[in-house]
Design a protein around this motif. Structure first.
Motif, PDB file in Angstrom:
ATOM      1  N   LEU A  27       2.791  13.665 -11.809  1.00 37.75           N
ATOM      2  CA  LEU A  27       1.566  12.612 -11.920  1.00 37.75           C
ATOM      3  C   LEU A  27       1.849  11.497 -11.369  1.00 37.75           C
ATOM      4  O   LEU A  27       0.881  10.839 -10.696  1.00 37.75           O
ATOM      5  CB  LEU A  27       1.523  12.487 -13.651  1.00 37.75           C
ATOM      6  CG  LEU A  27       0.400  11.616 -14.110  1.00 37.75           C
ATOM      7  CD1 LEU A  27      -0.873  12.231 -13.828  1.00 37.75           C
ATOM      8  CD2 LEU A  27       0.559  11.402 -15.629  1.00 37.75           C
ATOM      9  N   ILE A  28       3.322  10.901 -11.432  1.00 33.35           N
ATOM     10  CA  ILE A  28       3.506   9.682 -10.582  1.00 33.35           C
ATOM     11  C   ILE A  28       3.295   9.945  -9.091  1.00 33.35           C
ATOM     12  O   ILE A  28       3.002   9.007  -8.301  1.00 33.35           O
ATOM     13  CB  ILE A  28       4.891   9.300 -11.089  1.00 33.35           C
ATOM     14  CG1 ILE A  28       5.081   8.708 -12.329  1.00 33.35           C
ATOM     15  CG2 ILE A  28       5.406   8.400 -10.081  1.00 33.35           C
ATOM     16  CD1 ILE A  28       6.363   8.391 -13.035  1.00 33.35           C
ATOM     17  N   THR A  29       3.666  11.221  -8.628  1.00 32.01           N
ATOM     18  CA  THR A  29       3.522  11.573  -7.351  1.00 32.01           C
ATOM     19  C   THR A  29       2.098  11.505  -6.879  1.00 32.01           C
ATOM     20  O   THR A  29       1.720  10.922  -5.919  1.00 32.01           O
ATOM     21  CB  THR A  29       4.141  12.759  -6.986  1.00 32.01           C
ATOM     22  OG1 THR A  29       5.348  12.970  -7.396  1.00 32.01           O
ATOM     23  CG2 THR A  29       3.868  13.307  -5.455  1.00 32.01           C
ATOM     24  N   GLY A  30       1.340  11.943  -7.646  1.00 33.61           N
ATOM     25  CA  GLY A  30      -0.192  12.048  -7.489  1.00 33.61           C
ATOM     26  C   GLY A  30      -0.794  10.587  -7.378  1.00 33.61           C
ATOM     27  O   GLY A  30      -1.617  10.428  -6.374  1.00 33.61           O
ATOM     28  N   LEU A  31      -0.290   9.928  -8.100  1.00 32.03           N
ATOM     29  CA  LEU A  31      -0.696   8.447  -8.298  1.00 32.03           C
ATOM     30  C   LEU A  31       0.017   7.597  -6.948  1.00 32.03           C
ATOM     31  O   LEU A  31      -0.915   6.692  -6.294  1.00 32.03           O
ATOM     32  CB  LEU A  31      -0.376   7.657  -9.471  1.00 32.03           C
ATOM     33  CG  LEU A  31      -0.941   8.292 -10.728  1.00 32.03           C
ATOM     34  CD1 LEU A  31      -0.225   7.611 -12.013  1.00 32.03           C
ATOM     35  CD2 LEU A  31      -2.440   8.034 -10.623  1.00 32.03           C
ATOM     36  N   MET A  32       1.065   7.820  -6.643  1.00 34.70           N
ATOM     37  CA  MET A  32       1.577   7.178  -5.363  1.00 34.70           C
ATOM     38  C   MET A  32       0.787   7.550  -3.948  1.00 34.70           C
ATOM     39  O   MET A  32       0.518   6.919  -3.088  1.00 34.70           O
ATOM     40  CB  MET A  32       3.126   7.455  -5.027  1.00 34.70           C
ATOM     41  CG  MET A  32       3.910   6.454  -6.188  1.00 34.70           C
ATOM     42  SD  MET A  32       5.616   7.014  -6.270  1.00 34.70           S
ATOM     43  CE  MET A  32       6.023   6.486  -4.846  1.00 34.70           C
ATOM     44  N   LEU A  33       0.425   9.002  -4.092  1.00 37.67           N
ATOM     45  CA  LEU A  33      -0.243   9.462  -3.019  1.00 37.67           C
ATOM     46  C   LEU A  33      -1.736   8.805  -2.854  1.00 37.67           C
ATOM     47  O   LEU A  33      -1.993   8.713  -1.701  1.00 37.67           O
ATOM     48  CB  LEU A  33      -0.309  11.082  -3.036  1.00 37.67           C
ATOM     49  CG  LEU A  33       0.857  11.917  -2.893  1.00 37.67           C
ATOM     50  CD1 LEU A  33       0.511  13.349  -3.055  1.00 37.67           C
ATOM     51  CD2 LEU A  33       1.217  11.645  -1.357  1.00 37.67           C
ATOM     52  N   ILE A  34      -2.126   8.474  -4.022  1.00 33.27           N
ATOM     53  CA  ILE A  34      -3.569   7.566  -3.747  1.00 33.27           C
ATOM     54  C   ILE A  34      -3.331   6.508  -2.693  1.00 33.27           C
ATOM     55  O   ILE A  34      -4.110   6.386  -1.941  1.00 33.27           O
ATOM     56  CB  ILE A  34      -4.056   7.320  -5.045  1.00 33.27           C
ATOM     57  CG1 ILE A  34      -4.420   8.491  -5.918  1.00 33.27           C
ATOM     58  CG2 ILE A  34      -5.262   6.447  -4.795  1.00 33.27           C
ATOM     59  CD1 ILE A  34      -4.820   8.319  -7.342  1.00 33.27           C
ATOM     60  N   PHE A  35      -2.258   5.895  -2.914  1.00 39.12           N
ATOM     61  CA  PHE A  35      -2.134   4.504  -2.122  1.00 39.12           C
ATOM     62  C   PHE A  35      -1.585   4.960  -0.650  1.00 39.12           C
ATOM     63  O   PHE A  35      -1.538   4.030   0.133  1.00 39.12           O
ATOM     64  CB  PHE A  35      -0.907   3.607  -2.783  1.00 39.12           C
ATOM     65  CG  PHE A  35      -1.534   2.953  -4.037  1.00 39.12           C
ATOM     66  CD1 PHE A  35      -2.471   1.951  -3.768  1.00 39.12           C
ATOM     67  CD2 PHE A  35      -1.111   3.679  -5.358  1.00 39.12           C
ATOM     68  CE1 PHE A  35      -3.033   1.200  -5.322  1.00 39.12           C
ATOM     69  CE2 PHE A  35      -1.889   3.018  -6.464  1.00 39.12           C
ATOM     70  CZ  PHE A  35      -2.673   1.862  -6.393  1.00 39.12           C
TER      71      PHE A  35
END
Length: 152
Positions: free
Chosen positions: A53-61
Protein backbone atom coordinates in the motif's frame (compact mmCIF):
# COMPACT_ATOMS: atom_id res chain seq x y z
CA UNK A 1 -6.33 14.06 -31.39
CA UNK A 2 -7.95 12.15 -28.53
CA UNK A 3 -6.37 10.75 -25.44
CA UNK A 4 -6.21 7.23 -26.88
CA UNK A 5 -4.42 8.55 -29.99
CA UNK A 6 -1.95 10.35 -27.73
CA UNK A 7 -1.25 7.21 -25.72
CA UNK A 8 -0.93 5.11 -28.88
CA UNK A 9 1.57 7.56 -30.36
CA UNK A 10 3.61 7.39 -27.14
CA UNK A 11 3.81 3.60 -27.35
CA UNK A 12 5.00 3.81 -30.96
CA UNK A 13 8.17 5.66 -29.86
CA UNK A 14 9.68 2.35 -28.70
CA UNK A 15 11.07 4.10 -25.64
CA UNK A 16 11.06 1.68 -22.72
CA UNK A 17 10.58 4.49 -20.21
CA UNK A 18 7.07 5.10 -21.58
CA UNK A 19 6.30 1.39 -21.17
CA UNK A 20 7.68 1.55 -17.65
CA UNK A 21 5.66 4.61 -16.77
CA UNK A 22 2.37 3.14 -17.98
CA UNK A 23 3.11 -0.20 -16.33
CA UNK A 24 3.84 1.81 -13.19
CA UNK A 25 0.43 3.49 -13.41
CA UNK A 26 -1.23 0.10 -13.53
CA UNK A 27 1.04 -1.04 -10.67
CA UNK A 28 -0.21 1.90 -8.57
CA UNK A 29 -3.79 0.73 -8.91
CA UNK A 30 -2.92 -2.92 -8.25
CA UNK A 31 -0.65 -2.14 -5.27
CA UNK A 32 -3.32 -0.06 -3.59
CA UNK A 33 -6.08 -2.58 -4.35
CA UNK A 34 -4.24 -5.74 -3.23
CA UNK A 35 -2.64 -3.89 -0.33
CA UNK A 36 -6.07 -3.03 1.01
CA UNK A 37 -7.50 -6.47 0.16
CA UNK A 38 -4.79 -8.32 2.07
CA UNK A 39 -4.43 -5.95 5.02
CA UNK A 40 -7.18 -7.73 6.91
CA UNK A 41 -5.16 -10.92 7.32
CA UNK A 42 -3.92 -11.44 10.84
CA UNK A 43 -0.52 -12.93 10.12
CA UNK A 44 2.82 -11.84 8.63
CA UNK A 45 1.11 -10.92 5.34
CA UNK A 46 -0.27 -7.78 6.95
CA UNK A 47 3.29 -6.43 6.84
CA UNK A 48 3.58 -7.12 3.10
CA UNK A 49 0.13 -5.58 2.56
CA UNK A 50 1.12 -2.36 4.33
CA UNK A 51 4.38 -2.20 2.36
CA UNK A 52 2.46 -2.76 -0.89
CA UNK A 53 0.00 0.00 0.00
CA UNK A 54 2.82 2.43 0.86
CA UNK A 55 4.62 1.49 -2.36
CA UNK A 56 1.49 2.27 -4.37
CA UNK A 57 1.13 5.65 -2.71
CA UNK A 58 4.80 6.50 -3.30
CA UNK A 59 4.48 5.47 -6.94
CA UNK A 60 1.74 8.05 -7.40
CA UNK A 61 4.29 10.78 -6.70
CA UNK A 62 6.96 9.10 -8.80
CA UNK A 63 4.88 8.49 -11.91
CA UNK A 64 2.65 11.56 -11.88
CA UNK A 65 5.26 14.28 -11.48
CA UNK A 66 3.01 17.31 -11.16
CA UNK A 67 1.64 15.93 -7.87
CA UNK A 68 4.92 16.84 -6.15
CA UNK A 69 4.18 20.44 -7.12
CA UNK A 70 0.55 20.62 -6.06
CA UNK A 71 0.37 18.32 -3.01
CA UNK A 72 1.64 19.57 0.33
CA UNK A 73 4.58 17.28 1.04
CA UNK A 74 7.65 17.80 3.16
CA UNK A 75 11.02 18.80 1.75
CA UNK A 76 12.45 15.52 3.06
CA UNK A 77 9.87 13.50 1.11
CA UNK A 78 10.40 15.59 -2.03
CA UNK A 79 14.18 15.11 -1.81
CA UNK A 80 13.71 11.37 -1.26
CA UNK A 81 11.43 11.04 -4.30
CA UNK A 82 13.82 13.06 -6.49
CA UNK A 83 16.44 10.34 -5.97
CA UNK A 84 14.31 8.04 -8.10
CA UNK A 85 13.69 10.33 -11.07
CA UNK A 86 16.52 8.85 -13.15
CA UNK A 87 15.96 5.66 -15.11
CA UNK A 88 18.42 3.77 -12.90
CA UNK A 89 16.71 5.08 -9.77
CA UNK A 90 13.27 4.11 -10.99
CA UNK A 91 14.48 0.66 -12.01
CA UNK A 92 16.02 0.16 -8.56
CA UNK A 93 12.90 1.39 -6.75
CA UNK A 94 10.58 -0.89 -8.72
CA UNK A 95 12.83 -3.95 -8.54
CA UNK A 96 13.39 -3.61 -4.78
CA UNK A 97 9.64 -3.18 -4.24
CA UNK A 98 9.06 -6.23 -6.44
CA UNK A 99 11.50 -8.36 -4.43
CA UNK A 100 9.67 -7.42 -1.23
CA UNK A 101 6.35 -8.52 -2.74
CA UNK A 102 7.87 -11.73 -4.14
CA UNK A 103 9.01 -12.48 -0.57
CA UNK A 104 5.36 -12.50 0.49
CA UNK A 105 5.11 -15.86 -1.28
CA UNK A 106 7.23 -17.42 1.46
CA UNK A 107 4.15 -17.74 3.67
CA UNK A 108 1.63 -18.61 0.94
CA UNK A 109 0.37 -17.26 -2.38
CA UNK A 110 -2.02 -14.31 -2.29
CA UNK A 111 -3.10 -11.60 -4.68
CA UNK A 112 0.09 -9.72 -3.73
CA UNK A 113 1.70 -11.71 -6.54
CA UNK A 114 -0.10 -9.40 -9.02
CA UNK A 115 1.73 -6.43 -7.51
CA UNK A 116 5.02 -8.34 -7.62
CA UNK A 117 4.58 -9.14 -11.32
CA UNK A 118 3.69 -5.57 -12.32
CA UNK A 119 6.46 -4.03 -10.22
CA UNK A 120 8.93 -6.43 -11.82
CA UNK A 121 7.75 -5.56 -15.33
CA UNK A 122 7.93 -1.81 -14.69
CA UNK A 123 11.39 -2.19 -13.16
CA UNK A 124 12.60 -4.21 -16.14
CA UNK A 125 11.23 -1.62 -18.59
CA UNK A 126 13.12 1.15 -16.80
CA UNK A 127 16.22 -1.03 -16.62
CA UNK A 128 16.06 -1.73 -20.37
CA UNK A 129 15.68 1.99 -21.07
CA UNK A 130 18.70 2.78 -18.89
CA UNK A 131 20.85 0.04 -20.43
CA UNK A 132 19.91 1.15 -23.96
CA UNK A 133 20.82 4.73 -23.05
CA UNK A 134 17.35 6.04 -23.79
CA UNK A 135 16.28 9.35 -22.32
CA UNK A 136 13.41 9.40 -19.85
CA UNK A 137 10.32 10.49 -21.73
CA UNK A 138 7.38 11.26 -19.50
CA UNK A 139 3.92 10.65 -20.84
CA UNK A 140 2.25 13.85 -22.02
CA UNK A 141 -1.02 12.41 -20.75
CA UNK A 142 0.36 12.23 -17.19
CA UNK A 143 1.95 15.64 -17.04
CA UNK A 144 4.61 15.47 -19.70
CA UNK A 145 8.29 16.15 -19.82
CA UNK A 146 7.92 19.88 -19.13
CA UNK A 147 6.40 19.29 -15.72
CA UNK A 148 8.96 16.62 -14.90
CA UNK A 149 11.77 19.08 -15.67
CA UNK A 150 10.30 21.65 -13.26
CA UNK A 151 10.42 19.10 -10.44
CA UNK A 152 13.92 17.73 -11.01
Amino acid sequence: MGIMDSIASEFKTRNFSIYGQWTGIIAILICIAVGIANIFRFDILILFSVICLITGLMLIFLEIPFLLRICPTSKTFDDFMRKFHSLWGRAAFYLIAAVVQWLSLIKYATSLIAAAVLLTLAGLFYLFAAVKGQEFVGSKTLGGQGVAQMIV
